[in-house]
Every structure is written in structure tokens, then in C-alpha cells.
Design a protein around this motif. Structure first.
Motif, PDB file in Angstrom:
ATOM      1  N   ARG A  46       0.825  -1.211   0.000  1.00 18.72           N
ATOM      2  CA  ARG A  46       0.000   0.000   0.000  1.00 18.72           C
ATOM      3  C   ARG A  46       0.864   1.268   0.000  1.00 18.72           C
ATOM      4  N   ARG A  47       2.022   1.211   0.659  1.00 25.15           N
ATOM      5  CA  ARG A  47       2.928   2.365   0.658  1.00 25.15           C
ATOM      6  C   ARG A  47       3.417   2.676  -0.750  1.00 25.15           C
ATOM      7  N   ARG A  48       3.547   1.662  -1.592  1.00 23.98           N
ATOM      8  CA  ARG A  48       4.072   1.853  -2.931  1.00 23.98           C
ATOM      9  C   ARG A  48       2.998   2.053  -3.984  1.00 23.98           C
ATOM     10  N   SER A  49       1.737   2.011  -3.599  1.00 27.66           N
ATOM     11  CA  SER A  49       0.674   2.110  -4.594  1.00 27.66           C
ATOM     12  C   SER A  49       0.662   3.484  -5.241  1.00 27.66           C
ATOM     13  N   GLY A  50       0.137   3.548  -6.429  1.00 26.82           N
ATOM     14  CA  GLY A  50       0.061   4.793  -7.176  1.00 26.82           C
ATOM     15  C   GLY A  50       0.336   4.558  -8.640  1.00 26.82           C
ATOM     16  N   PHE A  51       0.852   5.571  -9.274  1.00 27.34           N
ATOM     17  CA  PHE A  51       1.064   5.535 -10.717  1.00 27.34           C
ATOM     18  C   PHE A  51       2.023   4.416 -11.129  1.00 27.34           C
ATOM     19  N   GLU A  52       3.175   4.332 -10.466  1.00 24.85           N
ATOM     20  CA  GLU A  52       4.196   3.355 -10.860  1.00 24.85           C
ATOM     21  C   GLU A  52       3.699   1.922 -10.715  1.00 24.85           C
ATOM     22  N   GLN A  53       3.020   1.642  -9.609  1.00 25.94           N
ATOM     23  CA  GLN A  53       2.544   0.283  -9.388  1.00 25.94           C
ATOM     24  C   GLN A  53       1.450  -0.102 -10.388  1.00 25.94           C
ATOM     25  N   THR A  54       0.535   0.810 -10.664  1.00 23.22           N
ATOM     26  CA  THR A  54      -0.513   0.540 -11.644  1.00 23.22           C
ATOM     27  C   THR A  54       0.087   0.373 -13.033  1.00 23.22           C
ATOM     28  N   LEU A  55       1.094   1.156 -13.340  1.00 18.98           N
ATOM     29  CA  LEU A  55       1.777   1.037 -14.630  1.00 18.98           C
ATOM     30  C   LEU A  55       2.407  -0.340 -14.793  1.00 18.98           C
ATOM     31  N   LYS A  56       3.063  -0.825 -13.762  1.00 19.33           N
ATOM     32  CA  LYS A  56       3.731  -2.123 -13.844  1.00 19.33           C
ATOM     33  C   LYS A  56       2.748  -3.285 -13.853  1.00 19.33           C
ATOM     34  N   ARG A  57       1.623  -3.156 -13.138  1.00 12.01           N
ATOM     35  CA  ARG A  57       0.678  -4.266 -13.031  1.00 12.01           C
ATOM     36  C   ARG A  57      -0.371  -4.292 -14.136  1.00 12.01           C
ATOM     37  N   ARG A  58      -0.865  -3.118 -14.563  1.00 13.22           N
ATOM     38  CA  ARG A  58      -1.998  -3.090 -15.480  1.00 13.22           C
ATOM     39  C   ARG A  58      -1.718  -2.391 -16.803  1.00 13.22           C
ATOM     40  N   GLY A  59      -0.565  -1.718 -16.931  1.00 12.61           N
ATOM     41  CA  GLY A  59      -0.217  -1.086 -18.195  1.00 12.61           C
ATOM     42  C   GLY A  59      -0.432   0.419 -18.180  1.00 12.61           C
ATOM     43  N   ARG A  61      -2.359   2.396 -20.034  1.00 12.78           N
ATOM     44  CA  ARG A  61      -3.711   2.944 -20.171  1.00 12.78           C
ATOM     45  C   ARG A  61      -4.440   2.972 -18.837  1.00 12.78           C
ATOM     46  N   ALA A  62      -4.247   1.969 -18.023  1.00 13.63           N
ATOM     47  CA  ALA A  62      -4.886   1.946 -16.706  1.00 13.63           C
ATOM     48  C   ALA A  62      -4.224   2.935 -15.759  1.00 13.63           C
ATOM     49  N   ALA A  63      -2.932   3.163 -15.948  1.00 10.68           N
ATOM     50  CA  ALA A  63      -2.203   4.068 -15.062  1.00 10.68           C
ATOM     51  C   ALA A  63      -2.429   5.532 -15.414  1.00 10.68           C
ATOM     52  N   TYR A  64      -3.056   5.793 -16.553  1.00 13.33           N
ATOM     53  CA  TYR A  64      -3.236   7.178 -16.996  1.00 13.33           C
ATOM     54  C   TYR A  64      -4.049   7.998 -16.003  1.00 13.33           C
ATOM     55  N   GLU A  65      -5.058   7.399 -15.396  1.00 10.94           N
ATOM     56  CA  GLU A  65      -5.916   8.146 -14.480  1.00 10.94           C
ATOM     57  C   GLU A  65      -5.187   8.551 -13.200  1.00 10.94           C
ATOM     58  N   LYS A  66      -4.060   7.919 -12.897  1.00  8.87           N
ATOM     59  CA  LYS A  66      -3.297   8.263 -11.696  1.00  8.87           C
ATOM     60  C   LYS A  66      -2.112   9.171 -11.997  1.00  8.87           C
ATOM     61  N   GLU A  67      -1.997   9.576 -13.236  1.00 11.69           N
ATOM     62  CA  GLU A  67      -0.900  10.455 -13.646  1.00 11.69           C
ATOM     63  C   GLU A  67      -1.136  11.865 -13.099  1.00 11.69           C
ATOM     64  N   THR A  68      -0.082  12.633 -13.006  1.00  8.93           N
ATOM     65  CA  THR A  68      -0.208  13.983 -12.476  1.00  8.93           C
ATOM     66  C   THR A  68      -1.068  14.855 -13.385  1.00  8.93           C
TER      67      THR A  68
END
Length: 100
Positions: A46-59, A61-68
């Protein structure tokens, strides 16, 4: 534990936290080390969750919503928005204009 999160949990296989923790526990048992508890492992993830983790796990496109979010536009601002013209930026510059 952090290395195991990087190599086992944060992959495109999208293992569950529990499955990843069980693999860590087996690895620790083989090396005669004390394994962290499941609660500690979940907190580390949970400490590492965010953009980087979503990018590595789901790609990307899924990480776009967590981008700055970009509050201001300039010439170096990258494109953003899921669809064309989805995000509009309005210029509120006050000008002295006389209409006839």
C-alpha cells in the motif's frame, strides 16, 4: 520484501497480494529467514501504490488516471486526456475590448 514486491507482485501477471505473500513465505522458509506477516506485506504494498505500481501491473492505459494533472499549459506540456478535446483549458485573460 521490497525486492520481492518488485519482482513478484508488480508484474503483468497481476498476482493477488496473498499469492505473492505465500511465494515470499516459501522463499523465506527455503533460506531459513523469518518471513514478514501478511499484514506487514500488505502495508508495504500500500505504501508503494500509485502511478508506478498501476503502470507495472496493469499497463499505461490503466495508469493514466493516476498520472499527475497539469494545471497550466505551456509548449512543453505533454498531451493529456483519454479522448480528443476531453480536457478543455479556458484562458481568462481580461482585455479592454469595446464592441459596437
Amino acid at each position: 520484501m521490497d525486492e520481492f514486491i518488485d519482482k513478484d507482485y508488480q508484474t503483468l501477471k497481476q498476482k493477488t497480494k496473498r499469492a505473492s505473500w505465500l511465494a515470499l513465505r516459501l522463499e523465506c522458509d527455503q533460506r531459513d529467514m523469518i518471513a514478514p506477516s501478511y499484514k506487514t506485506y500488505r502495508l508495504a504494498i500500500r505504501r508503494r501504490s500509485g502511478f508506478e505500481q498501476t503502470l507495472k501491473r496493469r499497463g499505461h492505459r490503466a495508469a493514466y488516471e493516476k498520472e499527475t494533472f497539469y494545471w497550466e499549459l505551456d509548449l512543453k506540456t505533454p498531451r493529456h486526456g483519454d479522448r480528443p478535446l476531453e480536457i478543455g483549458h479556458i484562458d481568462h485573460t481580461q482585455l479592454d475590448i469595446e464592441l459596437f
